[in-house]
Design a protein around this motif. Structure first.
Motif, PDB file in Angstrom:
ATOM      1  N   PHE A   4      48.782  77.251  36.396  1.00  0.00           N
ATOM      2  CA  PHE A   4      49.518  76.340  36.086  1.00  0.00           C
ATOM      3  C   PHE A   4      50.250  75.715  37.306  1.00  0.00           C
ATOM      4  O   PHE A   4      50.336  76.132  38.137  1.00  0.00           O
ATOM      5  N   VAL A   5      49.956  74.244  37.392  1.00  0.00           N
ATOM      6  CA  VAL A   5      50.455  73.458  38.492  1.00  0.00           C
ATOM      7  C   VAL A   5      51.437  72.663  37.948  1.00  0.00           C
ATOM      8  O   VAL A   5      51.312  71.725  37.022  1.00  0.00           O
ATOM      9  N   PHE A   6      52.786  72.653  38.187  1.00  0.00           N
ATOM     10  CA  PHE A   6      53.710  71.836  37.834  1.00  0.00           C
ATOM     11  C   PHE A   6      53.928  70.684  38.847  1.00  0.00           C
ATOM     12  O   PHE A   6      54.179  71.133  40.233  1.00  0.00           O
ATOM     13  N   VAL A   7      54.070  69.588  38.412  1.00  0.00           N
ATOM     14  CA  VAL A   7      54.187  68.033  39.377  1.00  0.00           C
ATOM     15  C   VAL A   7      55.560  67.722  38.966  1.00  0.00           C
ATOM     16  O   VAL A   7      55.760  67.030  37.907  1.00  0.00           O
ATOM     17  N   THR A   8      56.488  67.868  39.915  1.00  0.00           N
ATOM     18  CA  THR A   8      57.853  67.156  39.799  1.00  0.00           C
ATOM     19  C   THR A   8      58.021  65.990  40.822  1.00  0.00           C
ATOM     20  O   THR A   8      57.093  65.694  41.904  1.00  0.00           O
ATOM     21  N   GLY A   9      58.903  65.169  40.843  1.00  0.00           N
ATOM     22  CA  GLY A   9      58.820  63.850  41.462  1.00  0.00           C
ATOM     23  C   GLY A   9      60.443  63.847  42.216  1.00  0.00           C
ATOM     24  O   GLY A   9      61.362  64.203  41.391  1.00  0.00           O
ATOM     25  N   GLY A  10      60.518  63.185  43.483  1.00  0.00           N
ATOM     26  CA  GLY A  10      61.888  63.173  43.838  1.00  0.00           C
ATOM     27  C   GLY A  10      61.980  61.806  44.515  1.00  0.00           C
ATOM     28  O   GLY A  10      61.078  61.010  44.778  1.00  0.00           O
ATOM     29  N   ILE A  37      45.788  68.230  31.453  1.00  0.00           N
ATOM     30  CA  ILE A  37      46.907  68.007  31.902  1.00  0.00           C
ATOM     31  C   ILE A  37      47.933  67.425  30.831  1.00  0.00           C
ATOM     32  O   ILE A  37      47.563  66.886  29.875  1.00  0.00           O
ATOM     33  N   LEU A  38      49.251  67.718  31.029  1.00  0.00           N
ATOM     34  CA  LEU A  38      50.324  67.626  30.154  1.00  0.00           C
ATOM     35  C   LEU A  38      51.351  67.107  30.709  1.00  0.00           C
ATOM     36  O   LEU A  38      51.448  67.063  31.895  1.00  0.00           O
ATOM     37  N   LYS A  39      51.917  65.953  29.803  1.00  0.00           N
ATOM     38  CA  LYS A  39      52.823  64.939  30.420  1.00  0.00           C
ATOM     39  C   LYS A  39      54.201  65.339  29.557  1.00  0.00           C
ATOM     40  O   LYS A  39      54.120  65.477  28.466  1.00  0.00           O
ATOM     41  N   LEU A  40      55.410  65.813  30.346  1.00  0.00           N
ATOM     42  CA  LEU A  40      56.620  66.109  29.789  1.00  0.00           C
ATOM     43  C   LEU A  40      57.391  64.848  29.979  1.00  0.00           C
ATOM     44  O   LEU A  40      57.949  64.619  31.120  1.00  0.00           O
ATOM     45  N   ASP A  41      57.609  64.054  28.961  1.00  0.00           N
ATOM     46  CA  ASP A  41      58.560  62.911  29.005  1.00  0.00           C
ATOM     47  C   ASP A  41      59.879  63.080  28.645  1.00  0.00           C
ATOM     48  O   ASP A  41      60.064  63.628  27.697  1.00  0.00           O
ATOM     49  N   ILE A 142      56.057  66.393  35.027  1.00  0.00           N
ATOM     50  CA  ILE A 142      57.343  66.094  34.443  1.00  0.00           C
ATOM     51  C   ILE A 142      58.075  64.901  34.784  1.00  0.00           C
ATOM     52  O   ILE A 142      57.934  64.369  36.174  1.00  0.00           O
ATOM     53  N   GLY A 143      58.137  63.881  33.864  1.00  0.00           N
ATOM     54  CA  GLY A 143      58.673  62.692  33.995  1.00  0.00           C
ATOM     55  C   GLY A 143      60.154  62.613  34.741  1.00  0.00           C
ATOM     56  O   GLY A 143      60.747  63.558  34.746  1.00  0.00           O
ATOM     57  N   GLY A 144      60.138  61.261  35.309  1.00  0.00           N
ATOM     58  CA  GLY A 144      61.481  60.997  35.961  1.00  0.00           C
ATOM     59  C   GLY A 144      61.522  61.857  37.418  1.00  0.00           C
ATOM     60  O   GLY A 144      60.567  62.139  37.857  1.00  0.00           O
ATOM     61  N   THR A 145      62.552  62.241  37.770  1.00  0.00           N
ATOM     62  CA  THR A 145      63.019  62.570  39.297  1.00  0.00           C
ATOM     63  C   THR A 145      63.795  63.592  39.196  1.00  0.00           C
ATOM     64  O   THR A 145      64.748  63.919  37.951  1.00  0.00           O
TER      65      THR A 145
END
Length: 543
Positions: A4-10, A37-41, A142-145
């Motif tokens: 699993f690779v989790f992509v977050t944003g800042g 690929i999974l999108k968590l909104d 993961i959507g948002g920041t």
């Protein structure tokens, strides 16, 4: 087991997490790893199906009929892998599932809380993708920041996920902005430092930093971020601005992203095969003739409302080696000033989908202009329905013809509600959605473009061609070149007395790929090029 690779944003939103996730998917696939690929909104809507395009951009539709965020379109186009409703999760869908369980008594009288019940449901959705699709790697965006209050349950869930699957089976990748401050004449790392600090306060230490920037990162900047963020310097990956999103996988490959991901996940370092993708980018940057295509819509203030249409055009242009230019035209402007003022010089015209009566008369006027001036034309969904209205008013003599969607008491409802939609009250998730078969008429333009007798395309609509007008439609020179297999639903119409005039009830843009352009869009561009060459030849002939 699946990794699993989790992509977050800042720092800020809209810095390209979706493109980074899709690009990583492409790099892993180029090494023969299977990917999902999974999108968590974090929004509370169950899905974006009822959201305004001005707020959310386009709604992307999957084969199984899920209405999703536009990022799933990027996932499909970059990885050439079909996504499903399992690949899109929202806060609304999570809470809906938990509340339904509570109402059934599944929690045995216990107090239902964000932790553990909401976070457990999030983890179940992540594991469901791994179980159902069994990929080598699941990438979760993961959507948002970081710091957004609505994202906290997702971040807590992915923090807990580490102990459930083992630290060696996942990594955290943080996409952050490294801005250039002109007044200081230097890049600033403080936004990244504070973003990582916020992430660490939740209990997540990033393994890789993806640094969005508008210029190369100086080695000293990378070392500084490595030191302050506790990330190895080789895992500080620059992601500079690119001319095209399709160049991003190439740039990230050069920076060693895939190598670092495979190292951290203890996966075999396989050599990549990016020759086809590299060739695609090279063709994109070496175009030949200029082609200007008009998109006549009602949401043109936000280009993302037609994102897949634009990308499908771009795919066709890459294949033809053409320099694509899009002329955005608000259909309401055509209503005010006439079609000729906006469409006279374009090589081709697209009228895309939409909902509601606003701007419809402008779309109809654009279609009439394309038909009469013999400009190559493609209609999509509502664009096809507007074609039928234009035909009824200007060729069939039914001056008051309209769609029942816009005029419920129309004397000539040439477009009417699907029978199965008659008693539906809820708007969300109730349209004709997803992949359906379409039977093609032999000898038609559609058959020449597709090269097949049966095709499969994705739908998103409630209204359809009214079969009471089918005979009249055919008598006036039009052709029904695609229907549902039982012949009941009209899916494709054509006007044979025209160089290229075709309209479809479905959304072909959703199935176009950078390396496999959709035949309808490529056909439009080829016809537009021929139209442009003919027009230039006529201009060059001396009087």
């Amino acid at each position: 087991m699946t990794k699993f690779v989790f992509v977050t944003g800042g720092v800020v939103s809209s810095i390209g997490k979706g493109i980074v996730a899709a690009s990583l998917g492409r790099l892993l696939k180029s090494r023969q790893y299977s990917v999902s690929i999974l999108k968590l909104d974090p929004y509370i809507n169950v899905d974006p199906g009822t959201m305004s395009p001005f707020q959310h951009g386009e709604v992307f539709v999957t084969d199984d009929g899920a209405e999703t965020d536009l990022d799933l379109g990027h996932y499909e186009r970059f990885t050439d892998t079909a996504m499903s409703r399992l690949n899109s999760v929202t806060t609304g869908s999570i809470y809906q599932a938990v509340i339904n369980k509570e109402r059934r008594g599944d929690y045995m009288g216990g107090t239902v809380q964000v932790i553990p019940h909401i976070t457990n449901e999030i983890k179940v959705r992540i594991l469901r993708v791994a179980k159902d699709k069994n990929p080598d790697v699941v990438i979760i965006e993961i959507g948002g920041t970081v710091g957004d209050i609505e994202s906290l349950p997702f971040l807590e869930a992915i923090r807990q996920f580490r102990t459930e699957v083992g630290r060696q089976n996942l990594i955290y990748m943080h996409v952050t902005l490294v801005p250039w401050i002109p007044s200081a004449g230097e890049m600033k790392t403080k936004p990244t430092q504070h973003s990582v600090k916020e992430l660490r306060s939740i209990g997540i230490q990033p393994d890789i930093l993806i640094c969005r920037c508008d210029r190369p990162l100086h080695p000293g900047i990378k070392e500084k971020m490595s030191r302050f963020c506790d990330v190895p310097v080789e895992c500080v990956i620059p992601a500079p601005d690119a001319k095209s999103i399709y160049e991003v996988p190439i740039l990230l490959e050069r920076e060693g992203l895939a190598h670092q991901v495979l190292t951290l996940l203890n996966l075999e370092q396989r050599p990549p095969d990016l020759n086809q993708w590299q060739s695609l980018v090279e063709r994109l940057y070496r175009p030949q003739e200029r082609l200007e295509i008009a998109i006549v819509g009602k949401y043109v203030r936000l280009n993302d409302a037609y994102l897949s249409v634009v990308e499908a055009l771009r795919h066709g242009a890459i294949a033809l080696g053409s320099d694509l230019h899009i002329r955005w035209i608000n259909s309401e402007d055509i209503e005010a000033n006439g079609a000729a003022a906006y469409l006279e010089q374009v090589a081709g015209i697209i009228v895309p989908g939409g909902f509601g009566i606003r701007g419809v008369d402008g779309k109809i006027a654009a279609i009439q202009y394309a038909r009469e001036q013999r400009i190559p034309f493609l209609g999509l969904c509502l664009g096809m329905q507007c074609c039928v209205i234009e035909w009824a008013r200007h060729l069939a003599g039914l001056e008051n013809a309209h769609s029942a969607e816009f005029e419920t008491n129309s004397q000539n409802p040439v477009i009417h509600l699907l029978p199965e939609q008659q008693d539906i009250i809820d708007l969300g998730g109730t349209m004709r959605l997803g992949l359906y078969a379409c039977r093609i008429l032999p000898g038609s333009l559609a058959e020449r473009l597709y090269g097949e007798s049966v095709i499969y395309e994705r739908h998103r609509h409630r209204y359809e061609f009214n079969n009471a007008y089918r005979s009249l439609f055919l008598e006036t020179g039009y052709q029904i070149s695609g229907t549902s297999p039982d012949g009941r639903l009209v899916e494709i119409i054509e006007y044979p007395d025209h160089p290229f005039f075709i309209a479809v009830q479905f959304h072909p843009e959703f199935r176009s790929r950078p390396n496999v352009p959709h035949p309808l869009f490529q056909g439009l561009l080829e016809a537009s090029r021929t139209h442009l060459q003919r027009r230039e030849a006529e201009v060059s002939v001396p009087l």
